[in-house]
Design a protein around this motif. Structure first.
Motif, short mmCIF file in Angstrom:
data_model
loop_
_atom_site.label_atom_id
_atom_site.label_comp_id
_atom_site.label_asym_id
_atom_site.label_seq_id
_atom_site.Cartn_x
_atom_site.Cartn_y
_atom_site.Cartn_z
N PRO A 124 0.84 -1.22 0.00
CA PRO A 124 0.00 0.00 0.00
C PRO A 124 0.86 1.26 0.00
CG PRO A 124 -0.77 -1.58 1.65
CD PRO A 124 0.55 -2.08 1.17
N VAL A 125 0.53 2.21 -0.88
CA VAL A 125 1.29 3.46 -0.98
C VAL A 125 0.35 4.64 -1.13
CG1 VAL A 125 3.29 2.33 -2.06
CG2 VAL A 125 1.54 3.39 -3.50
N GLU A 126 0.86 5.80 -0.78
CA GLU A 126 0.31 7.07 -1.21
C GLU A 126 1.47 7.84 -1.82
OE1 GLU A 126 -1.11 9.57 1.93
OE2 GLU A 126 0.80 9.58 3.00
N VAL A 127 1.16 8.68 -2.80
CA VAL A 127 2.20 9.47 -3.47
C VAL A 127 1.91 10.94 -3.20
CG1 VAL A 127 3.27 10.10 -5.65
CG2 VAL A 127 2.55 7.74 -5.26
N ILE A 128 2.88 11.62 -2.60
CA ILE A 128 2.77 13.03 -2.29
C ILE A 128 3.77 13.79 -3.16
CG2 ILE A 128 2.94 14.81 -0.50
CD1 ILE A 128 2.37 12.60 1.56
N LEU A 129 3.25 14.56 -4.10
CA LEU A 129 4.11 15.37 -4.96
C LEU A 129 4.22 16.76 -4.33
CD1 LEU A 129 2.63 14.47 -8.47
CD2 LEU A 129 4.56 13.40 -7.31
N VAL A 130 5.43 17.22 -4.15
CA VAL A 130 5.66 18.54 -3.58
C VAL A 130 6.30 19.38 -4.68
CG1 VAL A 130 6.64 19.87 -1.68
CG2 VAL A 130 6.05 17.45 -1.34
N ASP A 131 5.55 20.36 -5.17
CA ASP A 131 6.00 21.13 -6.33
C ASP A 131 6.67 22.43 -5.90
OD1 ASP A 131 6.25 21.85 -9.09
OD2 ASP A 131 4.70 23.33 -8.67
N GLY B 93 6.33 17.64 2.58
CA GLY B 93 5.59 16.45 2.16
C GLY B 93 5.46 15.44 3.29
N ALA B 94 6.54 15.23 4.04
CA ALA B 94 6.52 14.27 5.15
C ALA B 94 5.54 14.71 6.23
CB ALA B 94 7.92 14.13 5.73
N ALA B 95 5.40 16.02 6.42
CA ALA B 95 4.46 16.52 7.43
C ALA B 95 3.02 16.18 7.08
CB ALA B 95 4.63 18.03 7.58
N LYS B 96 2.73 15.97 5.80
CA LYS B 96 1.37 15.63 5.37
C LYS B 96 1.19 14.12 5.17
CE LYS B 96 0.08 19.99 4.87
NZ LYS B 96 -0.97 20.59 5.73
N ALA B 97 2.25 13.35 5.38
CA ALA B 97 2.20 11.91 5.10
C ALA B 97 1.38 11.17 6.14
CB ALA B 97 3.63 11.35 5.05
N ARG B 98 0.73 10.12 5.68
CA ARG B 98 -0.07 9.27 6.57
C ARG B 98 0.61 7.93 6.85
NH1 ARG B 98 -4.77 11.18 2.92
NH2 ARG B 98 -4.09 9.48 1.57
N GLY B 99 1.65 7.62 6.09
CA GLY B 99 2.28 6.31 6.21
C GLY B 99 3.23 6.18 7.38
#
Length: 278
Positions: A29-36, A75-81
């Motif tokens: 299981p993954v989520e992808v967080i793109l930080v532009d 991005g890590a601050a918004k991560a759920r994993g």
């Protein structure tokens, strides 16, 4: 266990779409967080539209180039994993890449890297290296033994190393947070070396998964702004030296290294300008 894949963009080009597709095809299981970081190529927006119905994909727009480390931290601050995979937008993972890297994680391991390869399958020496201490950097420049690169064949499994490539890093989220994430003083380059060094200083292991290969396309963003990237690379080299090299305790040595680094940058400028014009 959910893995949050954090990808930083800065006009990173169309390969980013394939990077995201490969990450989403992972067999865990993954989520992808793109930080532009203020891209103007339209790629982040197009990916967001293409995955509008998929809650596994999120895009964070900084509207300015904050640098690599600061963007990863956001991005890590918004991560759920429970795990973080920091991935370059020009890196393509196989479906089993994350699972095979995660197999090398334990309570003592903060960072797992992989062997990054070019299109021909050649391994990048930056996949595993020693700390770039001054004497090692000089040996590398002069082509002598005792340099930064680790000689010998790549391992078939896990190997404790000093530095792994920042193109792909797998970390337990808890370890990332205990380390305070990336040091945001580093705008671009050397932030991965700094993170590996701080992890080891705190008693963690840094491990290369020698049995995992990842295709790395090498710097679309860097080719667009070679002078800008090179300036920050040289600045970061000096920051790393000041922070982590025992030689930096001596003021004359600091001055000599500072002068040498910026002289090297000035010597490279004509070639960088020519590359930019092309």
């Amino acid at each position: 266990m959910l893995t949050s894949v954090v990808v930083v963009l800065a006009n990173s080009g169309p390969l980013t779409r394939e990077c995201v597709a490969c990450a989403l095809a992972s067999d865990v299981p993954v989520e992808v967080i793109l930080v532009d970081n203020g891209s103007a190529d339209g790629v982040p927006e197009s990916i967001e539209r293409a995955h509008a119905g998929d809650d596994r994909v999120r895009v964070i727009y900084n509207r300015a180039n904050l640098g690599f480390g600061p963007a990863v931290n956001r991005g890590a601050a918004k991560a759920r994993g429970e795990r973080l995979l920091v991935l370059n937008p020009d890196c393509l993972v196989a479906p089993d890449t994350i699972a095979r890297m995660a197999a090398h994680l334990d309570r003592q391991t903060a960072i797992v890297g992989a062997v990054v390869c070019d299109d021909a399958g050649h391994a990048d020496p930056a996949s595993r290296r020693y700390d770039p201490l001054l004497r090692r950097a000089i040996n590398t420049k002069l082509g002598r033994a005792g340099g930064i690169d680790i000689a010998g064949p790549l391992p078939s499994g896990a190997e404790d190393v000093e530095i792994v490539s920042g193109a792909i890093l797998l970390m337990p989220r808890a370890a990332f947070e205990r380390l305070g994430g990336f040091d945001e003083t580093f705008f671009l380059h050397c932030e991965d070396m700094d993170l590996c060094r701080r992890a080891r200083d705190q008693g963690y292991r840094v491990v290369l998964a020698g049995d995992v290969r990842v295709l790395h396309g090498k710097g679309v963003s860097s080719r667009r702004r070679p002078v800008f990237v090179s300036w920050h690379k040289h600045r970061s080299m000096y920051l790393w030296f000041r922070r982590h090299d025992p030689s930096a305790r001596h003021a004359p040595m600091r001055a000599a290294v500072w002068a040498g680094i910026w002289a090297h940058f000035l010597l490279k400028l004509p070639g960088l300008w020519m590359r930019r014009r092309r």
